[in-house]
Design a protein around this motif. Structure first.
Motif, PDB file in Angstrom:
ATOM      1  N   SER A 131      36.019  45.351  45.579  1.00 40.91           N
ATOM      2  CA  SER A 131      37.142  44.768  46.329  1.00 40.91           C
ATOM      3  C   SER A 131      37.064  43.241  46.380  1.00 40.91           C
ATOM      4  CB  SER A 131      37.176  45.326  47.746  1.00 40.91           C
ATOM      5  OG  SER A 131      35.955  45.051  48.384  1.00 40.91           O
ATOM      6  N   ALA A 132      36.003  42.682  45.828  1.00 40.22           N
ATOM      7  CA  ALA A 132      35.819  41.222  45.933  1.00 40.22           C
ATOM      8  C   ALA A 132      36.586  40.452  44.859  1.00 40.22           C
ATOM      9  CB  ALA A 132      34.334  40.891  45.841  1.00 40.22           C
ATOM     10  N   ASN A 133      37.064  41.171  43.845  1.00 41.30           N
ATOM     11  CA  ASN A 133      37.684  40.458  42.717  1.00 41.30           C
ATOM     12  C   ASN A 133      39.128  40.876  42.477  1.00 41.30           C
ATOM     13  OD1 ASN A 133      35.416  38.824  41.751  1.00 41.30           O
ATOM     14  ND2 ASN A 133      34.449  40.835  41.526  1.00 41.30           N
ATOM     15  N   ARG A 134      39.847  41.149  43.561  1.00 36.82           N
ATOM     16  CA  ARG A 134      41.207  41.662  43.430  1.00 36.82           C
ATOM     17  C   ARG A 134      42.243  40.584  43.130  1.00 36.82           C
ATOM     18  NH1 ARG A 134      43.846  44.027  47.571  1.00 36.82           N
ATOM     19  NH2 ARG A 134      45.275  44.831  46.026  1.00 36.82           N
ATOM     20  N   ASP A 135      41.916  39.348  43.434  1.00 37.75           N
ATOM     21  CA  ASP A 135      42.875  38.266  43.238  1.00 37.75           C
ATOM     22  C   ASP A 135      43.285  38.168  41.757  1.00 37.75           C
ATOM     23  OD1 ASP A 135      44.065  35.770  44.512  1.00 37.75           O
ATOM     24  OD2 ASP A 135      43.084  34.979  42.725  1.00 37.75           O
ATOM     25  N   VAL A 136      44.578  37.988  41.517  1.00 39.98           N
ATOM     26  CA  VAL A 136      45.084  37.985  40.133  1.00 39.98           C
ATOM     27  C   VAL A 136      44.431  36.862  39.317  1.00 39.98           C
ATOM     28  CG1 VAL A 136      47.151  37.710  38.710  1.00 39.98           C
ATOM     29  CG2 VAL A 136      47.256  39.060  40.777  1.00 39.98           C
ATOM     30  N   SER A 137      44.256  35.692  39.951  1.00 40.47           N
ATOM     31  CA  SER A 137      43.626  34.572  39.235  1.00 40.47           C
ATOM     32  C   SER A 137      42.215  34.947  38.780  1.00 40.47           C
ATOM     33  CB  SER A 137      43.534  33.342  40.126  1.00 40.47           C
ATOM     34  OG  SER A 137      44.775  33.039  40.631  1.00 40.47           O
ATOM     35  N   LYS A 138      41.511  35.683  39.651  1.00 43.87           N
ATOM     36  CA  LYS A 138      40.149  36.109  39.287  1.00 43.87           C
ATOM     37  C   LYS A 138      40.200  37.078  38.119  1.00 43.87           C
ATOM     38  CE  LYS A 138      37.645  35.711  43.654  1.00 43.87           C
ATOM     39  NZ  LYS A 138      36.897  36.450  44.663  1.00 43.87           N
ATOM     40  N   THR A 139      41.156  38.005  38.174  1.00 46.77           N
ATOM     41  CA  THR A 139      41.275  38.993  37.084  1.00 46.77           C
ATOM     42  C   THR A 139      41.531  38.271  35.767  1.00 46.77           C
ATOM     43  OG1 THR A 139      42.220  40.525  38.673  1.00 46.77           O
ATOM     44  CG2 THR A 139      42.498  41.085  36.354  1.00 46.77           C
ATOM     45  N   ILE A 140      42.401  37.255  35.818  1.00 47.65           N
ATOM     46  CA  ILE A 140      42.737  36.529  34.588  1.00 47.65           C
ATOM     47  C   ILE A 140      41.494  35.851  34.023  1.00 47.65           C
ATOM     48  CG2 ILE A 140      44.040  34.550  33.672  1.00 47.65           C
ATOM     49  CD1 ILE A 140      46.206  35.241  35.811  1.00 47.65           C
ATOM     50  N   ILE A 141      40.821  35.082  34.859  1.00 47.19           N
ATOM     51  CA  ILE A 141      39.673  34.307  34.383  1.00 47.19           C
ATOM     52  C   ILE A 141      38.526  35.229  33.960  1.00 47.19           C
ATOM     53  CG2 ILE A 141      37.952  32.555  35.013  1.00 47.19           C
ATOM     54  CD1 ILE A 141      40.905  31.554  34.625  1.00 47.19           C
ATOM     55  N   GLN A 142      38.248  36.240  34.795  1.00 45.43           N
ATOM     56  CA  GLN A 142      37.173  37.164  34.431  1.00 45.43           C
ATOM     57  C   GLN A 142      37.564  37.974  33.197  1.00 45.43           C
ATOM     58  OE1 GLN A 142      36.529  39.394  38.009  1.00 45.43           O
ATOM     59  NE2 GLN A 142      35.503  37.699  39.057  1.00 45.43           N
ATOM     60  N   GLY A 143      38.840  38.360  33.134  1.00 48.49           N
ATOM     61  CA  GLY A 143      39.307  39.175  32.006  1.00 48.49           C
ATOM     62  C   GLY A 143      39.147  38.458  30.679  1.00 48.49           C
ATOM     63  N   VAL A 144      39.592  37.216  30.608  1.00 46.98           N
ATOM     64  CA  VAL A 144      39.511  36.503  29.324  1.00 46.98           C
ATOM     65  C   VAL A 144      38.085  36.030  29.029  1.00 46.98           C
ATOM     66  CG1 VAL A 144      41.918  35.752  29.332  1.00 46.98           C
ATOM     67  CG2 VAL A 144      40.178  34.274  30.349  1.00 46.98           C
ATOM     68  N   SER A 145      37.203  36.165  30.020  1.00 53.71           N
ATOM     69  CA  SER A 145      35.805  35.790  29.789  1.00 53.71           C
ATOM     70  C   SER A 145      34.945  37.007  29.468  1.00 53.71           C
ATOM     71  CB  SER A 145      35.231  35.096  31.031  1.00 53.71           C
ATOM     72  OG  SER A 145      36.118  34.155  31.538  1.00 53.71           O
ATOM     73  N   GLY A 146      35.561  38.195  29.447  1.00 55.98           N
ATOM     74  CA  GLY A 146      34.820  39.411  29.105  1.00 55.98           C
ATOM     75  C   GLY A 146      33.987  39.955  30.242  1.00 55.98           C
TER      76      GLY A 146
END
Lengths: 490, 487
Positions: B68-83
């Protein structure tokens, strides 16, 4: 190099290595990468680890051209500069607070005893009011109780207690402060409006009792005062020019700045000053100076630029304040007839910025600036004050001729840091309190960088905005450095 | 000093080794997958049921943990494109995040698995299907589906002697009833405490008048239209003049800390400060905590085209996940009875699979007889529900930012309604051109859609019908059907 010297060097480097590694990894490399990114079309939607074979392309200055064509750039830059306008007040407030806290408040002094008696009287009065059913709100009792506790704490611990208390906001996490202020600014149940509401009601009653023509007259009188302020400023410049204290560049620049309120005043509908008339006045002012100051003692064109700009900004602020007051006076009867109400603060387009500025002022009072001034004040030799008092200097003269010049290096540092912080700031406040609204009223450049970079994915473009912001910071800092340092050295 | 340094160095090495072994120990024998979602009792129960479902069906065993700590869309974007993202992502379809995530390449295409394993779009509502697919490819499956329609507190209406709102009503009827209600509920000369409804969406009103953000092929903004202007003016009038809806300041005054399911506005509804609130079926989760209430659900007011907006919280699989093959089971679980029956029982919006709304357990839950009137309207509302529209020629975050900015400008008297919609359309269209410049891959499709748009406009000018397959915009598809303009 001797063997022991080499060994010491290696040990020293080993100690420094974690810091150097951190600086390289988290500061220098990202900085260089962001500079490169600013000239590329790096967009997360097109270039990331899931899009192999598609590399960001060099686009030259395209990102910068695009930024300057951005329809909202003016508004966001304006918001950033508006927040910056609070910086001098924050610095002045910190200095005033530091001067108050610098005084020795011995726990057994008469002043402290008087404060204690006053505090006790205040609380007793509130309790009595509460007992008879007047002002019996929890908030009134809480605030007075707190004030009394602070006075009592001061009695026991002297200035140290107050210094600690004033520095407390600096220890508190930003988000907690933002939430607190959101509650304070609540339009209906917030303590700020609860305090303002009776005052507003009283003002409304007074305004409705006075004829409208009186306010119109007052408005014109205030506008005339603003014009007098402009004339006074021009006279000062003229004197300075004749005595070769200011060069022509300094004179022309500051004249333009001082005439700016004229250009704005025509937009206030009751002032029928068309823009060409305002430009005409400005032109006449410039020509007048060139004619009246021509042939006087020669000096460098930018001689006294710092003083000239300081004078111009002071006059500018005064003019704007007077013209603003004039506009308020003119509108007040009409608004009062419709019913005056306290501001809606964060939800109002017009009040959201001042609300955030006010919060910033509160936070800045007890900030590091105050600590720096406290340190600066403690370093001023007592002999200077003794010498001044022998010469018959009063309190104000003491401040103006001893304290202020002695604090010049601190002020110089504080101004530079505040300007840098101010230009870069605004993101966390906007994100937590207003989300940049209403209608973009609190969106600053730093918030715009975040939106473009992390919500839209345009990393190259947001890097370009960040570098434009950097250039702005650099320009202002270079200006401060060039003209402010002279006063420090003097 | 060098000994201090050496000691610090050795301590750091030992701490790193201890952390490494601790992580290994925690990882257990089965693979651990992370589901990026919120933390609440329903989610915990879903995870428990999922593990039981895996075991019951003899699927490969793995452990699902919520993050539940990484729900923010900005976090998903940055974490997503970083693998570095969680294996399963919660995606809210209402804001166009799926389109954006798909463009980033962080969503796994599950079209084939959907067909093979029984969770393709035919297993959910027709209005939701366009929100979980893009250009015919499926990327997610719904967790719970929401329509946003007014809940009615019948006790509040009775308290102020006002008649119950009808199931379907026009804008004029809404306004007349609203004015009568606020006049009866708020004594003259005193601060307003009671409102007719918590909010009215400008876009909802505009859609009911037959206009929406984009044109049929999603190639240009279509809001520079008198009907959109009328929607803006109506909402402003209802807010600042008629006081049917609270202003931003009123809302700020009402604000209190909201808990699970954003309780504050529902509490105000329960207390009678709002006679109606716009919310999905999931409001029942909160209402059940308040105790028995006299509730009803009605359609939002319409300007001739009855419609309601719908969106879903959906689960997608991160394309960088090492356990995509295992994560796919979770999407299958979402279409299963085990999961859907929990959504039915909890009243946490609509179950993703519409089959389960036809049960008695859904319509008449034995434990909550006072609610029986409130369940059947939701599947009925799904029949007129239309999801939001997202053009892949412009980032949806930019569109929402601009829409909010210009609506705010009009509401704050910074421009006229006509200026606001004109400037908004100009800016959205400029953003479309900018996206095309930035991403040349989109240009051929854009040109193709543009040609199609011209053809649609010519056919419409000639009064002829248009093939519904030509229309990309979900709103226009339904509107054309309603008007009889489509084949």
């Amino acid at each position: 190099m001797k063997r022991s010297g080499k060994q010491n060097l290696l040990i020293g480097l080993a100690f420094l290595a974690p810091n150097i590694a951190g600086f390289l990894a988290f500061t220098l490399v990202p900085l260089v990468v962001s500079l490169i990114m600013a000239f590329t079309n790096w967009d997360l939607r097109l270039h990331n680890m899931f899009k192999p074979g598609v590399a960001p392309r060099f686009v030259g200055l395209d990102n910068f051209y695009r930024l300057f064509a951005e329809p909202q750039l003016g508004q966001y830059l304006g918001n950033t500069l508006f927040f910056m306008a609070g910086t001098p007040f924050c610095i002045a407030g910190s200095l005033a607070l530091a001067m108050m806290l610098n005084r020795d408040r011995s726990p057994r002094s008469r002043r402290a005893l008087a404060m204690l008696i006053a505090g006790a009287g205040l609380v007793s009065a509130c309790v009595m009011l509460a007992l008879v059913g007047l002002g019996a709100t929890g908030m009134v009792l809480l605030v007075t109780g707190l004030a009394f506790a602070i006075l009592l704490g001061g009695m026991a611990g002297g200035s140290t207690v107050y210094r600690t208390l004033f520095y407390i906001p600096n220890f508190t996490a930003g988000i907690a402060i933002f939430l607190l202020w959101k509650k304070l600014y609540n339009p209906t149940s917030g303590p700020v409006n609860a305090a303002i509401r009776p005052v507003v009601t009283l003002i409304q009653a007074i305004v409705l009792a006075i004829p409208t023509s009186a306010f119109t007259l007052l408005a014109y009188a205030l506008f005339a005062l603003a014009m007098l302020a402009l004339i006074w400023g021009l006279r000062q410049l003229q004197h300075a020019c004749r005595s070769a204290e200011m060069g022509h560049l300094s004179i022309v620049l500051s004249t333009i700045i001082m005439a700016l309120p004229l250009l704005v005043a025509w937009r206030i509908h009751w002032l029928i000053i068309p823009p060409y008339a305002a430009f005409g006045v400005l032109l006449i002012a410039v020509v007048y100076f060139i004619v009246t100051t021509y042939g006087h003692e020669p000096c460098r064109a930018d001689e006294g630029l710092g003083t000239a700009l300081l004078l111009a900004c002071t006059v500018l602020t005064l003019e704007f304040a007077l013209i603003g007051l004039a506009a308020v006076c003119n509108e007040l009867p009409h608004v009062a007839r419709q019913g005056l109400a306290p501001p809606e603060w964060l939800t109002s387009y017009y009040w959201a910025k001042p609300a955030i500025m006010l919060m910033g002022f509160w936070a800045a009072l007890g900030s590091n600036t105050m600590l720096l001034y406290l340190a600066g004040l403690s370093n001023i030799p007592a002999e200077l004050y003794e010498a001044a008092s022998i010469d018959g200097a009063g309190r104000f003269q003491n401040f103006w001729h001893v304290t202020w010049p002695q604090l010049a290096p601190t002020t110089f540092f504080v101004v530079i840091m505040s300007v840098i912080g101010g230009l870069q700031g605004g993101f966390d406040t906007a994100k937590a309190m207003t989300n940049g609204g209403p209608a973009g009223a609190t969106t600053t450049l730093s918030f715009f960088i975040y939106t473009e970079g992390f919500q839209t994915g345009r990393l190259g473009y947001s890097s370009a905005i960040a570098w434009v912001l950097f250039l702005l910071v650099l320009a202002v800092t270079a200006f401060n450095w060039k003209f402010g340092r002279r006063y420090v050295n003097d | 000093m060098k000994y201090v340094f050496m000691a610090a160095f050795v301590l750091l090495v030992l701490a790193s080794a201890a952390t490494h072994f601790a992580i290994q120990k925690n990882s257990g024998e089965v693979p651990v997958l992370y589901w990026v979602t919120d933390d609440n009792p329903a989610r915990r129960e879903q995870v428990r049921r999922f593990h039981a479902w895996l075991e019951k069906n003899h699927y490969p065993s793995f452990e699902l943990r919520t993050d539940s700590a990484n729900r923010d869309v900005s976090k998903t974007i940055i974490q997503g494109v970083s693998g570095m993202c969680g294996d399963i992502l919660d995606v809210w379809s209402g804001t166009g995040d799926m389109v954006y995530f798909q463009q980033l390449g962080i969503l796994a295409d599950v079209t084939r698995e959907g067909v093979d394993m029984g969770f393709d779009p035919s297993h959910t509502y027709p209005s939701i299907a366009p929100q979980i697919t893009l250009h015919g490819r499926q990327y997610m499956f719904p967790c719970n589906v929401s329509c946003f329609a007014p809940w009615v507190n019948l006790a509040t209406f009775r308290k102020y002697g006002q008649p119950r709102p009808p199931w379907r009503w026009s804008l004029e009827e809404f306004e007349a009833r609203g004015k009568a209600f606020v006049a009866a509920a708020n004594p003259p000369g005193q601060p307003r405490q009671v409102f007719f409804v918590d909010a009215v969406s400008v876009d909802q009103i505009a859609r009911s008048l037959g206009v929406t953000l984009f044109n049929e092929t999603l190639t240009a903004a279509a809001i520079d239209d008198p009907r959109y202007v009328r929607s803006l003016k109506l909402v402003k009038q209802w807010t600042y003049q008629d006081h049917l809806i609270p202003t931003a300041a009123d809302l700020s005054s009402f604000s209190s800390d909201s808990g699970y399911f954003g309780g504050s506005f529902l509490q105000l509804f329960h207390q009678g400060s709002y006679a109606m609130v716009n919310c999905g079926r999931y409001a029942l989760v909160q209402f059940r905590q308040f105790g028995p209430m006299e509730l009803a659900v009605v359609e939002p007011p319409n300007g001739g085209f009855p419609t309601v907006s719908t969106a879903t919280r959906a689960a997608a699989i991160y394309s960088g996940s090492k356990h995509k093959d295992l994560a796919i089971n979770f999407l299958k679980f979402l279409a299963s009875k085990d999961y859907n029956s929990q959504v039915v029982d909890d009243a946490d919006a609509l179950p993703p699979n519409p089959l389960y709304t036809r049960d008695e357990a859904f319509s008449h839950p034995a434990r909550f007889p006072t609610e029986w009137e409130c369940h059947d309207p939701w599947p009925k509302l799904q029949e007129i529900a239309i999801g939001p529209e997202f053009s892949d020629f412009v980032p949806s975050s930019t569109v929402w930012r601009l829409v909010a900015l210009y609506q705010d400008r009009y509401m704050n008297d910074q421009c006229t309604a006509e200026q606001a919609v004109h400037d908004l359309a100009v800016e959205i269209n400029a953003e479309i051109q900018r996206t095309l410049e930035e991403n040349p891959v989109l240009r051929p499709r854009y040109q193709q859609m543009l040609a199609l748009q011209r053809e649609i406009e010519q056919l419409r000018q000639g009064g002829r019908t248009v093939a519904v397959e030509w229309i990309d915009n979900p709103f226009h598809r339904e509107y054309y059907r309603f008007k009889g303009w489509s084949k």
